[in-house]
Scaffold this motif. Structure first.
Motif, PDB file in Angstrom:
ATOM      1  N   VAL A 177       4.618  96.255  46.080  1.00 19.76           N
ATOM      2  CA  VAL A 177       5.972  96.005  45.596  1.00 19.76           C
ATOM      3  C   VAL A 177       6.931  96.449  46.687  1.00 19.76           C
ATOM      4  O   VAL A 177       6.997  97.627  47.026  1.00 19.76           O
ATOM      5  CB  VAL A 177       6.249  96.778  44.278  1.00 19.76           C
ATOM      6  CG1 VAL A 177       7.664  96.499  43.792  1.00 19.76           C
ATOM      7  CG2 VAL A 177       5.218  96.419  43.231  1.00 19.76           C
ATOM      8  N   GLY A 178       7.657  95.474  47.239  1.00 14.54           N
ATOM      9  CA  GLY A 178       8.555  95.805  48.335  1.00 14.54           C
ATOM     10  C   GLY A 178       7.772  96.298  49.535  1.00 14.54           C
ATOM     11  O   GLY A 178       6.682  95.822  49.833  1.00 14.54           O
ATOM     12  N   ASP A 179       8.314  97.282  50.207  1.00 15.01           N
ATOM     13  CA  ASP A 179       7.670  97.827  51.402  1.00 15.01           C
ATOM     14  C   ASP A 179       6.948  99.143  51.142  1.00 15.01           C
ATOM     15  O   ASP A 179       6.298  99.672  52.034  1.00 15.01           O
ATOM     16  CB  ASP A 179       8.715  98.067  52.498  1.00 15.01           C
ATOM     17  CG  ASP A 179       9.308  96.775  53.020  1.00 15.01           C
ATOM     18  OD1 ASP A 179       8.631  95.741  52.937  1.00 15.01           O
ATOM     19  OD2 ASP A 179      10.455  96.813  53.510  1.00 15.01           O
ATOM     20  N   GLN A 180       7.053  99.688  49.923  1.00 16.47           N
ATOM     21  CA  GLN A 180       6.594 101.051  49.732  1.00 16.47           C
ATOM     22  C   GLN A 180       5.461 101.209  48.731  1.00 16.47           C
ATOM     23  O   GLN A 180       4.445 101.804  49.046  1.00 16.47           O
ATOM     24  CB  GLN A 180       7.757 101.925  49.288  1.00 16.47           C
ATOM     25  CG  GLN A 180       8.871 101.963  50.311  1.00 16.47           C
ATOM     26  CD  GLN A 180      10.071 102.714  49.789  1.00 16.47           C
ATOM     27  OE1 GLN A 180      10.053 103.237  48.702  1.00 16.47           O
ATOM     28  NE2 GLN A 180      11.131 102.754  50.571  1.00 16.47           N
TER      29      GLN A 180
END
Length: 55
Positions: free
Chosen positions: A36-39
């Protein structure tokens, strides 16, 4: 409505029958990774059912 007496299996089956729900079934030897997203990364080993509510 009190859903505490409804089993997780019953809730899962009902959700999977609805529009706007996408289901991913992992077999016993299956593996999945969701980013999810970059993290945030979530890893799953089968057997598992991943339910995505897009409604």
């Amino acid at each position: 409505m009190d859903l505490k007496q409804v089993t997780t299996k019953q809730l899962s089956d009902e959700l999977q029958s609805r529009l706007g729900i996408q289901t991913i079934n992992l077999k016993f030897e299956g593996k999945a990774k969701i980013t999810v997203g970059d993290q945030n990364t979530f890893s799953f080993d089968g057997p598992a059912v991943i339910i995505v509510n897009m409604d």
